[in-house]
Write an enzyme that holds these catalytic residues in place. Structure first.
Site: not given
Length: 249
Positions: A157, A161
């Site tokens: 994650y 990002k």
């Protein structure tokens, strides 16, 4: 004052959480909103909720595969064809995972990158096709505070990002010559279904690390999208705005 009056706006991940909050706030401020969701069923449910809240407004909904440029272009093209333009693209859809590094499979990592990075790239690319001749527009990409600081677990994650942040800054510098702004928003811990779906021990860790002693609400993030999409933010591009309540993972 309606900050985005008549601005044609697409919001991916618009059926719940931050995206759904953004849909409501943009409608409240005069935008012509279309939402993208993961499934047509989710889209239809969100459209019904919006219709109940805004019976006079026409909101379009689609469920394209965000990892397919052709699918995204088909949906974006329908919106642009209906209204004659596209003013604002909010690439908000994303998924998360908290698996520790040693347990992350190649398939899981690839899936996170496909949705969170390729999906944003495709959304931005398709929006650009609709904005470049008009020489105006705003592309807003949802990043995360974990893309800046990392996280204690779930490397996929924050990696995805961080990629969104890099894409945002690079693209923002490249296409400002076309008068198209590209801005990222990096939320902290937000009170959404995705956040609340974490295991109890992770939620406990979140709350301990929050100086504000509370999670942010989706509307607090959506309000920043509203500002960035408006002419009040005409000088802001190629950067990422953190909305995190001083949270550090």
């Amino acid at each position: 004052m309606n900050l985005v009056q008549d601005k044609v706006t697409i919001i991916t991940g618009g059926t719940r959480g931050i995206g759904f909050a953004a849909a409501k706030i943009f409608i409240d401020n005069g935008a012509k909103v279309s939402i993208f969701g993961e499934t047509q069923e989710e889209v239809d449910t969100a459209l019904a909720q919006l219709k109940e809240l805004y019976p006079e407004e026409e909101v379009l909904g689609f469920a394209p595969d965000l990892t397919s440029r052709d699918a995204v272009m088909a949906a974006v093209g329908q919106v642009a064809q209906k209204y004659g333009r596209l003013d604002v693209m909010i690439n908000n859809a994303g998924i998360t995972s908290n698996n520790v590094f040693s347990r992350v499979s190649e398939e899981e990592f690839k899936h996170i990158m496909d949705i969170n990075v390729t999906g944003v790239f495709n959304g931005a690319w398709c929006a650009y096709q609709c904005m470049k001749d008009a020489k105006k527009g705003v592309i807003i990409n949802t990043a995360s505070v974990t893309g800046i600081f990392g996280s204690l677990s779930g490397v996929g994650y924050p990696a995805s990002k961080a990629s969104v942040i890099g894409l945002t800054h690079g693209l923002g510098r490249e296409i400002i010559r076309k008068n198209i702004r590209v801005v990222g928003v990096a939320p902290g811990v937000v009170n959404t279904d995705m956040t609340n779906g974490n295991p109890p021990e992770i939620m406990e860790g979140y709350l301990k690390a929050l100086p504000m002693k509370r999670m942010l609400e989706p509307e607090e993030i959506a309000n920043v999208y509203l500002f960035l999409a408006s002419d009040l933010a005409s000088g802001i591009t190629a950067t990422t705005v953190s909305v995190d309540g001083a949270y550090r993972p």
